[in-house]
Design an enzyme around this catalytic site. Sequence first.
Site, PDB file in Angstrom:
ATOM      1  N   LYS A  37       0.847  -1.192   0.000  1.00 35.31           N
ATOM      2  CA  LYS A  37       0.000   0.000   0.000  1.00 35.31           C
ATOM      3  C   LYS A  37       0.876   1.234   0.000  1.00 35.31           C
ATOM      4  CE  LYS A  37       0.657   2.000   3.270  1.00 35.31           C
ATOM      5  NZ  LYS A  37       1.947   2.638   3.758  1.00 35.31           N
ATOM      6  N   TYR A  87      -4.608   4.134   6.049  1.00 35.02           N
ATOM      7  CA  TYR A  87      -5.059   3.201   7.093  1.00 35.02           C
ATOM      8  C   TYR A  87      -6.368   3.690   7.713  1.00 35.02           C
ATOM      9  CZ  TYR A  87      -0.578   0.724   7.105  1.00 35.02           C
ATOM     10  OH  TYR A  87       0.515  -0.020   6.751  1.00 35.02           O
TER      11      TYR A  87
HETATM   12  P1  NAD Z   1      12.435   1.761   2.075  1.00 35.94           P
HETATM   13  O1  NAD Z   1      12.920   3.080   1.606  1.00 35.94           O
HETATM   14  O2  NAD Z   1      12.982   1.235   3.345  1.00 35.94           O
HETATM   15  O3  NAD Z   1      12.723   0.662   0.943  1.00 35.94           O
HETATM   16  C1  NAD Z   1      12.453   0.894  -0.414  1.00 35.94           C
HETATM   17  C2  NAD Z   1      13.294  -0.045  -1.274  1.00 35.94           C
HETATM   18  O4  NAD Z   1      13.075   0.292  -2.641  1.00 35.94           O
HETATM   19  C3  NAD Z   1      14.795   0.083  -0.999  1.00 35.94           C
HETATM   20  O5  NAD Z   1      15.380  -1.192  -0.984  1.00 35.94           O
HETATM   21  C4  NAD Z   1      15.293   0.877  -2.186  1.00 35.94           C
HETATM   22  O6  NAD Z   1      16.641   0.565  -2.531  1.00 35.94           O
HETATM   23  C5  NAD Z   1      14.346   0.406  -3.285  1.00 35.94           C
HETATM   24  N1  NAD Z   1      14.273   1.343  -4.401  1.00 35.94           N
HETATM   25  C6  NAD Z   1      14.257   0.980  -5.693  1.00 35.94           C
HETATM   26  N2  NAD Z   1      14.221   2.048  -6.489  1.00 35.94           N
HETATM   27  C7  NAD Z   1      14.228   3.125  -5.675  1.00 35.94           C
HETATM   28  C8  NAD Z   1      14.226   4.527  -5.924  1.00 35.94           C
HETATM   29  N3  NAD Z   1      14.183   5.021  -7.162  1.00 35.94           N
HETATM   30  N4  NAD Z   1      14.213   5.340  -4.856  1.00 35.94           N
HETATM   31  C9  NAD Z   1      14.206   4.866  -3.595  1.00 35.94           C
HETATM   32  N5  NAD Z   1      14.245   3.541  -3.312  1.00 35.94           N
HETATM   33  C10 NAD Z   1      14.243   2.682  -4.342  1.00 35.94           C
HETATM   34  O7  NAD Z   1      10.847   1.841   2.112  1.00 35.94           O
HETATM   35  P2  NAD Z   1       9.861   0.876   2.901  1.00 35.94           P
HETATM   36  O8  NAD Z   1       9.548   1.474   4.211  1.00 35.94           O
HETATM   37  O9  NAD Z   1      10.370  -0.512   2.866  1.00 35.94           O
HETATM   38  O10 NAD Z   1       8.532   1.001   1.996  1.00 35.94           O
HETATM   39  C11 NAD Z   1       8.396   0.303   0.767  1.00 35.94           C
HETATM   40  C12 NAD Z   1       6.898   0.180   0.415  1.00 35.94           C
HETATM   41  O11 NAD Z   1       6.250  -0.564   1.451  1.00 35.94           O
HETATM   42  C13 NAD Z   1       6.154   1.495   0.323  1.00 35.94           C
HETATM   43  O12 NAD Z   1       5.201   1.425  -0.697  1.00 35.94           O
HETATM   44  C14 NAD Z   1       5.460   1.637   1.657  1.00 35.94           C
HETATM   45  O13 NAD Z   1       4.274   2.391   1.612  1.00 35.94           O
HETATM   46  C15 NAD Z   1       5.167   0.188   1.979  1.00 35.94           C
HETATM   47  N6  NAD Z   1       5.089  -0.042   3.432  1.00 35.94           N
HETATM   48  C16 NAD Z   1       4.041  -0.738   3.914  1.00 35.94           C
HETATM   49  C17 NAD Z   1       3.956  -0.992   5.266  1.00 35.94           C
HETATM   50  C18 NAD Z   1       2.825  -1.821   5.822  1.00 35.94           C
HETATM   51  O14 NAD Z   1       2.652  -1.861   7.042  1.00 35.94           O
HETATM   52  N7  NAD Z   1       2.070  -2.496   4.983  1.00 35.94           N
HETATM   53  C19 NAD Z   1       4.937  -0.507   6.138  1.00 35.94           C
HETATM   54  C20 NAD Z   1       6.024   0.173   5.607  1.00 35.94           C
HETATM   55  C21 NAD Z   1       6.090   0.398   4.228  1.00 35.94           C
END
Ligand code: NAD
Length: 370
Positions: A140, A225
């Site tokens: 999401k 949420y």
């Molecule tokens: P994060 O920044 O920790 O990780 C993102 C990943 O994408 C990294 O490994 C990064 O290297 C990669 N990536 C690839 N191309 C990229 C670019 N152009 N710019 C930046 N990063 C790039 O983020 P996260 O917290 O893991 O979130 C990722 C997704 O998961 C989001 O869509 C977020 O909304 C979702 N999320 C959901 C929940 C949940 O509870 N369901 C919780 C946190 C995050």
Amino acid sequence: MTSRRSFLRTAAAGLGGMWIAGAAGGAPRFDPRNAARREGRRLGFALVGLGSLSMNQIVPALAKTEHARLAGVVTGTPSKGRRMIEEYGLAPGSVYDYTTMERMRDNADIDVVVVVTPNGLHHRDTLAAARAGKHVLCEKPMANTAAECEEMIAACRRAGVKLAIGYRCQFEPHHLECIRLAREQAFGAVKIVEAGLGFRIGDPSQWRLRKDLAGGGAMMDVGVYALQACRYLTGEEPVRVSAHETKTDPVKFAEVDETITFDLVFPSGVLGSCTTTYNASGANYLRAFAERGSFGMDPAYSYGGLKAWSSAGEIRFDPTDHFAVQMDDFARCVLEGRESKVPGEEGLRDLRIIEAVYESARSGRAVTLG
Ligand code: NAD
């Protein structure tokens, strides 16, 4: 300042193991007569993006599932790929980068692709997974825009693969119990739902503050949420939305929204009142007010330590790994050939409402939804 991770991380739960008798829903239960389970088949899940959510939640959760296992990764960082081979025993041929991802088509060990990249890349990565013929579980918010969501749904349909959105709360027992209380009118008809989620965001250089990668700010990331909670408690779709936005730090939040409150009017007359922010701590709640009582949760959306109550007393369930139950459910959907209860259409509905929230905040007028 609270990091997003510490804000959502499992809090010391300490909740007893009592399950509420007769709780509708509860953790999804697997039908032991199901043939797929007798075969003991675990579907191969490949993670796209090895950031915080993948490494801290999804990888550990996969190990707790009954029907899923880690089978591949897509990463732009070669050292992360090597770590997955060395520490998690992945086959070198199951480590892809964003340009080679479609070669998964030839990898029969991968059944499902989990898209865990920044929001603005979900559309690209879902389309690539569909072209590779893999089922998709997309985090999401589903995408930056409703138009992108429509293309993702169409691409998965054309490819004959399933698409589900990472709405973990819809598989979590406290939320399921609140849904039951609302839908069965345990305290009479619900009249008002209040929901809010927000935190104080840190690092000003992160992708969550960039419009192209995040689609928006707090509303897209965590406001969804609160929106979801109003929709799944009522089981209705809002017909009118009005919203207000303030920006107290226009430098940090130059590209995305900082704080938004929004009201939803549902066809039955239920009113939803929601809050989301990237600049204040403590909003993490869900409250429903019905004719003869109320119920709710606070904290409501963290990965653990959830607390729920009703006018009849405390509601307690064993802690659940939200990501494990969500992935097990999607694996069962694939194995049993049935639709997820959180399909792409569910993500699309939210994006349409989020777009209405932004439009209302911009115009200062209520927006009617079709
Ligand atoms: P994060 O920044 O920790 O990780 C993102 C990943 O994408 C990294 O490994 C990064 O290297 C990669 N990536 C690839 N191309 C990229 C670019 N152009 N710019 C930046 N990063 C790039 O983020 P996260 O917290 O893991 O979130 C990722 C997704 O998961 C989001 O869509 C977020 O909304 C979702 N999320 C959901 C929940 C949940 O509870 N369901 C919780 C946190 C995050």
